[in-house]
Design an enzyme around this catalytic site. Structure first.
Site, PDB file in Angstrom:
ATOM      1  N   ASN A 382     -25.270   8.842 -18.431  1.00  0.00           N
ATOM      2  CA  ASN A 382     -24.899   7.438 -18.512  1.00  0.00           C
ATOM      3  C   ASN A 382     -24.534   6.873 -17.143  1.00  0.00           C
ATOM      4  OD1 ASN A 382     -23.951   4.917 -19.188  1.00  0.00           O
ATOM      5  ND2 ASN A 382     -22.661   5.598 -20.860  1.00  0.00           N
ATOM      6  N   ASP A 383     -23.373   7.267 -16.631  1.00  0.00           N
ATOM      7  CA  ASP A 383     -22.917   6.684 -15.369  1.00  0.00           C
ATOM      8  C   ASP A 383     -23.884   6.948 -14.213  1.00  0.00           C
ATOM      9  OD1 ASP A 383     -20.712   5.775 -16.730  1.00  0.00           O
ATOM     10  OD2 ASP A 383     -19.466   7.493 -16.192  1.00  0.00           O
ATOM     11  N   VAL A 384     -24.574   8.095 -14.228  1.00  0.00           N
ATOM     12  CA  VAL A 384     -25.461   8.438 -13.115  1.00  0.00           C
ATOM     13  C   VAL A 384     -26.742   7.601 -13.095  1.00  0.00           C
ATOM     14  CG1 VAL A 384     -24.605  10.796 -12.914  1.00  0.00           C
ATOM     15  CG2 VAL A 384     -26.606  10.337 -14.335  1.00  0.00           C
ATOM     16  N   VAL A 385     -26.956   6.781 -14.147  1.00  0.00           N
ATOM     17  CA  VAL A 385     -28.129   5.903 -14.158  1.00  0.00           C
ATOM     18  C   VAL A 385     -27.708   4.435 -14.283  1.00  0.00           C
ATOM     19  CG1 VAL A 385     -29.753   7.614 -15.069  1.00  0.00           C
ATOM     20  CG2 VAL A 385     -28.426   6.219 -16.665  1.00  0.00           C
ATOM     21  N   ALA A 423     -16.728   6.828 -17.465  1.00  0.00           N
ATOM     22  CA  ALA A 423     -15.999   5.867 -16.646  1.00  0.00           C
ATOM     23  C   ALA A 423     -15.536   4.660 -17.461  1.00  0.00           C
ATOM     24  CB  ALA A 423     -16.849   5.416 -15.461  1.00  0.00           C
TER      25      ALA A 423
END
Lengths: 456, 90
Positions: A382-385, A423
């Site tokens: 999620n956060d990494v994209v 996050a």
């Protein structure tokens, strides 16, 4: 004694050669064997060269330890490697602290230097021990994986830290009357290991595990200073350096400083700033539709995240990828440095599923590949994209290097629900025109997709 | 061995560590961690010596230290081997 030191140097050389062979997956396995021979040499040299050793105690300890170690090593699932490494960091730190404590109660060469190194070794070792067990508990689910924060936490930590410094100084300077201070030092070191680890959670775990890995090395080195033993000093320094390098890579992968990870407690703080989020309109697709989209694609990039590990979907994705490759399509995997719960977590999972390691690309290698990519499949990441990292200065992940999945013609995002990632922020990617959501458990979804692909 | 010597060894070992570990590719970072777990089990050397120095209390501390360190050594090397044998080329 001379021969013993030569044996320790030999052991250290073998550790270094062993780690050197980890520079390629081809030679890595032999490197591990070389390092284990080094350890055997160090152990045998110690057993034969010291007088008055209690062989019965040593044998009992080694048998118990070997059974426990072998049991864990054989039984652990690849998805559980972060827990395994966490608990082993703890054992390493604990062993160093215990050795230093034994030396405290019966010093071979009492001196101020000796007492000071004992205090440092006991402090670092004990902190590593309790911190690692909290990290283990969080990963295993015994302790809440969410950051645990309370008012005055930083002040409490500061007070404990100051007290530790004083107790350390007294332990060194009081000589024979130092016992109460020494016990106090042990207790507070154990406490600060806990209080420093509980506020860190979720996606920040890779940093914590790397850092504790480093501490376990520092503790071994400090014990080496206590015993004036080259073998411990060199090996501990290698491990300390290794953990520190990994910690640094993880911090860079999140564009955050180490201090920010340790004291920042992401996840709770940011929830307030993200709740103003606009409602995102998403489009969802069924696995039949996904199968048709994939049929038309030529280049496909898979982006695995922690969700893949949770769903144990590594074999399922490999089967789908194999099927697509047999249809003549190119399949790559994009591995973000902080994907999963420890450095290299995704690589090990995919290796377990027999994905050749050449297909796994790092952030820098893979980002240009998205330009002409037809379909990016995001599995439990999620956060990494999240493209907000590029432009939204108010976002907690602003500045974090991300995988440019949105540059692909189509982005398929598999998630169980619309809950935001670690996050605590909504991901605008999900609302993009070229994004389709595929809801459901990753493993179940991929199994259905595999079936639908076969039925095309 | 005097203090200066031992610090020299420590500092040089850190430099060697940085040199060789920066060359480990990200794909092997998990085995690197479990392998370094095993290496930090070198505390077993100290644990063995501790069974001698301690008298009653020292022996107990030494025993627990031997157990902990052996878990690290045996478990660390074994699980690293188990992982590394899975890394295959096409």
């Amino acid at each position: 004694m001379e021969y013993t030191n030569i044996a320790y140097v030999l052991a250290a050389v073998l550790f270094i050669l062993g780690i050197k062979r980890l520079s390629s997956p081809k030679t890595a396995r032999s490197g591990n064997t070389i390092a284990s021979v080094g350890m055997l040499i160090a152990i045998v040299a110690t057993l034969v060269s010291y007088d008055l050793l209690d062989f019965q105690t040593i044998a009992i300890g080694m048998i118990i330890g070997a059974i426990i170690g072998a049991f864990f090593a054989i039984k652990v699932e690849m998805t559980q490697m972060p827990q395994m490494v966490a608990i082993f960091n703890g054992f390493g730190g604990g062993a160093s602290a215990l050795v230093a404590a034994a030396e405290y109660f019966n010093p071979a060469n009492p001196s101020t230097f000796n007492s000071a190194t004992i205090a440092i070794s006991v402090f670092v070792g004990t902190l590593t021990f309790t911190g690692s067990f909290i990290a283990f508990g969080k990963l295993q689910g015994f302790v809440s994986g969410k950051p645990i924060v309370f008012p005055g936490q930083k002040i409490l930590n500061a007070l404990i830290a100051i007290s530790i410094v004083f107790l350390g100084v007294y332990t060194v300077s009081m000589g024979a009357d130092a016992d109460p201070y020494f016990y106090g030092l042990v207790a507070l070191a154990a406490l600060i290991g806990i209080t420093l680890t509980i506020p860190i959670g979720g996606a920040d775990m890779p940093v914590v595990i790397s850092l504790l890995n480093s501490y376990s090395g520092v503790a071994a080195s400090a014990t080496g200073f206590v015993l004036m033993n080259n073998g411990l000093i060199i090996s501990g320094a290698l491990v300390g350096a290794s953990g520190l390098i990994l910690t640094n890579i993880m911090c860079k992968g999140m564009n955050r400083s180490l201090a920010n990870v340790i004291f920042g407690a992401v996840g709770l703080v940011q929830e307030a700033s993200s709740s103003d989020g606009k409602q995102i309109q998403v489009k969802s697709a069924s696995t039949e539709e996904v199968a048709m989209i994939l049929e038309a694609a030529e280049k496909i990039i898979v982006v695995p995240g922690y969700g893949l590990a949770v769903a144990q979907a590594q074999h399922a994705i490999r089967e789908v990828a194999d099927f697509l490759e047999n249809m003549g399509k190119k399949v790559l995997y994009a591995i973000h440095p902080v994907a999963g719960r420890m450095p290299g977590h995704m690589n090990v999972l995919l290796a377990e599923a027999n994905v050749p390691y050449e297909q796994l690309l790092d952030l820098d290698q893979v980002n240009p590949e998205f330009e002409d990519c037809d379909v990016a499949i995001v599995l439990g990441a999620n956060d990494v994209v999240n493209p907000a990292a590029r432009h939204d200065t108010g976002s907690p992940i602003y500045g974090m290097p991300i995988l440019d999945v949105d540059k692909s013609k189509t982005v398929l995002v598999n998630k169980r629900t619309m809950n935001p990632g670690f996050a605590g922020i909504q991901n605008e990617l999900f609302g993009f025109d070229n994004t389709l959501m595929v809801f459901g458990d990753a493993k179940a979804m991929l199994t259905d997709l595999h079936k639908d692909l076969k039925e095309l | 061995m005097d203090m200066i010597n031992i610090f020299t060894v420590f500092i040089l070992a850190i430099f060697v560590g940085f040199e060789i570990i920066t060359k480990v590719p990200p794909t092997l970072h998990t085995p690197l961690m479990s392998g370094s777990n095993a290496i930090s089990g070198i505390a077993i050397v100290g644990a063995i010596i501790a069974t001698k120095v301690g008298g009653e209390l020292g022996t107990w501390l030494g025993l627990i230290a031997v157990i902990f360190a052996t878990v690290n050594v045996v478990g660390g090397f074994m699980v690293t081997d188990r992982m590394l044998k899975m890394f295959k080329r096409k």
